[in-house]
Scaffold this active site. Structure first.
Site, PDB file in Angstrom:
ATOM      1  N   SER A  88       5.098  33.058   8.962  1.00 12.20           N
ATOM      2  CA  SER A  88       5.965  31.909   8.245  1.00 12.20           C
ATOM      3  C   SER A  88       5.767  31.945   6.765  1.00 12.20           C
ATOM      4  CB  SER A  88       6.232  30.730   8.692  1.00 12.20           C
ATOM      5  OG  SER A  88       6.880  30.702  10.075  1.00 12.20           O
ATOM      6  N   ASP A 112      16.185  28.021  15.810  1.00 15.61           N
ATOM      7  CA  ASP A 112      15.879  29.151  16.712  1.00 15.61           C
ATOM      8  C   ASP A 112      17.280  29.604  17.249  1.00 15.61           C
ATOM      9  OD1 ASP A 112      13.147  28.816  16.311  1.00 15.61           O
ATOM     10  OD2 ASP A 112      12.858  27.482  18.005  1.00 15.61           O
ATOM     11  N   ASN A 167      12.734  22.466  14.790  1.00 18.15           N
ATOM     12  CA  ASN A 167      11.849  23.336  14.153  1.00 18.15           C
ATOM     13  C   ASN A 167      11.871  23.363  12.632  1.00 18.15           C
ATOM     14  OD1 ASN A 167      14.070  24.805  13.548  1.00 18.15           O
ATOM     15  ND2 ASN A 167      13.227  26.737  13.988  1.00 18.15           N
ATOM     16  N   ALA A 212      12.571  28.151  31.127  1.00 22.28           N
ATOM     17  CA  ALA A 212      13.283  26.807  30.690  1.00 22.28           C
ATOM     18  C   ALA A 212      12.160  26.026  30.020  1.00 22.28           C
ATOM     19  CB  ALA A 212      13.238  26.342  32.227  1.00 22.28           C
ATOM     20  N   ALA A 268      11.821  27.004  23.908  1.00 20.99           N
ATOM     21  CA  ALA A 268      12.743  27.929  23.399  1.00 20.99           C
ATOM     22  C   ALA A 268      14.059  28.185  23.929  1.00 20.99           C
ATOM     23  CB  ALA A 268      11.958  29.367  23.273  1.00 20.99           C
ATOM     24  N   GLY A 274      11.428  39.648  19.347  1.00 21.07           N
ATOM     25  CA  GLY A 274      11.884  38.560  18.467  1.00 21.07           C
ATOM     26  C   GLY A 274      11.455  38.498  17.138  1.00 21.07           C
ATOM     27  N   LYS A 311       7.403  21.147  18.535  1.00 24.02           N
ATOM     28  CA  LYS A 311       8.782  20.622  18.338  1.00 24.02           C
ATOM     29  C   LYS A 311       9.510  19.467  18.931  1.00 24.02           C
ATOM     30  CE  LYS A 311       9.654  25.708  17.867  1.00 24.02           C
ATOM     31  NZ  LYS A 311      10.249  27.058  18.602  1.00 24.02           N
TER      32      LYS A 311
HETATM   33  P1  NDP Z   1       6.993  26.720  26.618  1.00 25.46           P
HETATM   34  O1  NDP Z   1       5.734  26.727  26.924  1.00 25.46           O
HETATM   35  O2  NDP Z   1       7.934  25.758  26.269  1.00 25.46           O
HETATM   36  O3  NDP Z   1       7.798  27.720  27.817  1.00 25.46           O
HETATM   37  C1  NDP Z   1       7.088  28.757  28.453  1.00 25.46           C
HETATM   38  C2  NDP Z   1       7.863  29.155  29.601  1.00 25.46           C
HETATM   39  O4  NDP Z   1       7.569  30.260  30.171  1.00 25.46           O
HETATM   40  C3  NDP Z   1       8.285  28.308  30.957  1.00 25.46           C
HETATM   41  O5  NDP Z   1       9.657  28.311  31.337  1.00 25.46           O
HETATM   42  C4  NDP Z   1       7.070  28.884  32.042  1.00 25.46           C
HETATM   43  O6  NDP Z   1       7.606  28.447  33.337  1.00 25.46           O
HETATM   44  C5  NDP Z   1       7.290  30.153  31.480  1.00 25.46           C
HETATM   45  N1  NDP Z   1       6.143  30.928  31.850  1.00 25.46           N
HETATM   46  C6  NDP Z   1       5.025  30.974  31.468  1.00 25.46           C
HETATM   47  N2  NDP Z   1       3.993  31.723  32.079  1.00 25.46           N
HETATM   48  C7  NDP Z   1       4.941  32.440  33.031  1.00 25.46           C
HETATM   49  C8  NDP Z   1       4.431  33.414  33.905  1.00 25.46           C
HETATM   50  N3  NDP Z   1       3.309  33.653  34.186  1.00 25.46           N
HETATM   51  N4  NDP Z   1       5.430  33.691  35.104  1.00 25.46           N
HETATM   52  C9  NDP Z   1       6.848  33.230  34.785  1.00 25.46           C
HETATM   53  N5  NDP Z   1       7.213  32.382  33.768  1.00 25.46           N
HETATM   54  C10 NDP Z   1       6.131  31.903  32.992  1.00 25.46           C
HETATM   55  O7  NDP Z   1       7.003  28.062  25.524  1.00 25.46           O
HETATM   56  P2  NDP Z   1       8.312  28.216  24.403  1.00 25.46           P
HETATM   57  O8  NDP Z   1       9.834  27.957  25.099  1.00 25.46           O
HETATM   58  O9  NDP Z   1       8.231  27.448  23.286  1.00 25.46           O
HETATM   59  O10 NDP Z   1       8.205  29.772  24.069  1.00 25.46           O
HETATM   60  C11 NDP Z   1       8.573  30.940  24.886  1.00 25.46           C
HETATM   61  C12 NDP Z   1       8.425  32.001  24.070  1.00 25.46           C
HETATM   62  O11 NDP Z   1       9.230  32.346  22.881  1.00 25.46           O
HETATM   63  C13 NDP Z   1       7.113  32.506  23.326  1.00 25.46           C
HETATM   64  O12 NDP Z   1       6.863  33.993  23.563  1.00 25.46           O
HETATM   65  C14 NDP Z   1       7.281  32.198  22.014  1.00 25.46           C
HETATM   66  O13 NDP Z   1       6.333  32.937  21.085  1.00 25.46           O
HETATM   67  C15 NDP Z   1       8.856  32.826  21.857  1.00 25.46           C
HETATM   68  N6  NDP Z   1       9.373  32.135  20.947  1.00 25.46           N
HETATM   69  C16 NDP Z   1      10.031  33.116  19.708  1.00 25.46           C
HETATM   70  C17 NDP Z   1      10.719  32.572  18.551  1.00 25.46           C
HETATM   71  C18 NDP Z   1      11.177  33.399  17.661  1.00 25.46           C
HETATM   72  O14 NDP Z   1      11.394  33.147  16.510  1.00 25.46           O
HETATM   73  N7  NDP Z   1      10.918  34.707  17.862  1.00 25.46           N
HETATM   74  C19 NDP Z   1      10.755  31.062  18.420  1.00 25.46           C
HETATM   75  C20 NDP Z   1      10.520  30.448  19.535  1.00 25.46           C
HETATM   76  C21 NDP Z   1       9.783  30.977  20.442  1.00 25.46           C
HETATM   77  P3  NDP Z   1       7.143  27.087  33.897  1.00 25.46           P
HETATM   78  O15 NDP Z   1       8.089  26.245  33.609  1.00 25.46           O
HETATM   79  O16 NDP Z   1       7.123  27.341  35.383  1.00 25.46           O
HETATM   80  O17 NDP Z   1       5.780  26.819  33.220  1.00 25.46           O
END
Ligand code: NDP
Length: 282
Positions: free
Chosen positions: A19, A105, A89, A131, A134, A242, A68
């Protein structure tokens, strides 16, 4: 002390954040005088750090993992998209001193998909994997594209079902577990899980992507992520990561703060070129 307007990104970890560089490039390009720094702020220090930043005259903040939701709670007022996302964000000082919270986002993803990659989402069946925070931010902006429907699939099924229920008044949104994806097909699959960060892949059935469908991984990395590779192996017309979303969401934040819209294409091209050079030098 610097006379330039001060901006920053708070997060933990933050060391590898792109950023500061993105915003400095936007500032140069639009002739804006500002400083943008990255500060490592753990969740338990967030309130103290954000208050200190604005008390010293800071103009705007970006907040990333894991801040966030805390930023959402901190903001005095929120845009509709931030209110729905329950995650912020971008924080911006208003003329009366109050703090506006926004979530850029989702619009960042939509701009990258529809403008940079000419993906038409109208009437498409969209699958969102994950879920978490993001996913929350992208559901409403995707619905705004007049899609046919959204299915949210998550490892912890109940989280997907509960998240879908929050948006069901806005369109066709359903939540399920990964095993429920058997015998379903989608035009667009968006990976909003954090699996790419650990080189994993959500368990996806064969044929879940329709022929010449689109795959988009919110994560980005030097090499194609597991999900981007999965998309290519499964016949995707485009399988994207992304990086474009990251630069587009930053441009939206810059616009909120400075009322000037930077051009994103030169910055995306620069980062993409550097990434290719870096790969070829390995
Ligand atoms: P969170 O920690 O809030 O959510 C993570 C999600 O991933 C949950 O749904 C979780 O499931 C799931 N998950 C984690 N490990 C596994 C696994 N081994 N198998 C299956 N599902 C899994 O993260 P965010 O939502 O904040 O971020 C998600 C992604 O988005 C990241 O890679 C982040 O870098 C990217 N991102 C990119 C942006 C961009 O501008 N390009 C902006 C924002 C995010 P469960 O609920 O079961 O734990």
């Amino acid at each position: 002390m610097s006379l330039k307007d001060q901006y920053a990104v708070f997060g933990c970890p933050i060391k590898h954040s792109k950023s500061p560089r993105i915003h400095q490039l936007f500032a140069q390009q639009t002739d804006q005088s500002l400083d943008y720094s990255a500060q490592e702020v753990p969740a338990e220090q967030f309130i103290e750090a954000v208050k200190a930043f604005f008390a010293k005259g800071g103009k705007g903040l970006n907040c990333t993992i894991p801040l966030k939701e805390l930023a959402w709670a901190f903001a005095d007022l929120k845009t509709e998209r931030a209110q729905l996302a329950k995650a912020v964000n971008t924080l911006a000082v208003q003329v009366d001193g109050s703090i506006l919270g926004d979530n850029t986002d989702g619009i960042g993803l939509i701009k990258d998909l529809t403008e940079n990659h000419q993906v038409n989402l109208v009437k498409s069946k969209v699958l969102i994997l994950g879920a978490g925070g993001a996913s929350r931010g992208i559901i409403k902006p995707i619905l705004d594209q007049q899609v046919d429907s959204i299915v949210i699939a998550n490892r912890t099924e109940v989280k997907a079902v509960e998240l879908a229920a929050e948006f069901v008044h806005l369109g066709s949104v359903q939540g399920c577990g990964f095993s429920d994806l058997e015998h379903q097909q989608f035009d667009v699959i968006i990976n909003a899980t954090s699996t790419s960060l650990t080189g994993e892949l959500p368990p996806l059935p064969n044929n879940v992507l329709r022929e010449k469908g689109i795959c988009y991984d919110l994560a980005y990395a030097l090499e194609p992520t597991r999900f981007v590779t999965w998309g290519l192996d499964n016949g995707a017309l485009k399988s994207l990561d992304g990086l474009g979303m990251l630069i587009e969401q930053a441009a939206e934040a810059f616009y909120i703060w400075r009322d000037v819209r930077p051009k994103t294409q030169p910055v995306i091209e620069l980062f993409d070129t550097e990434r290719k050079q870096c790969r070829s030098s390995l």
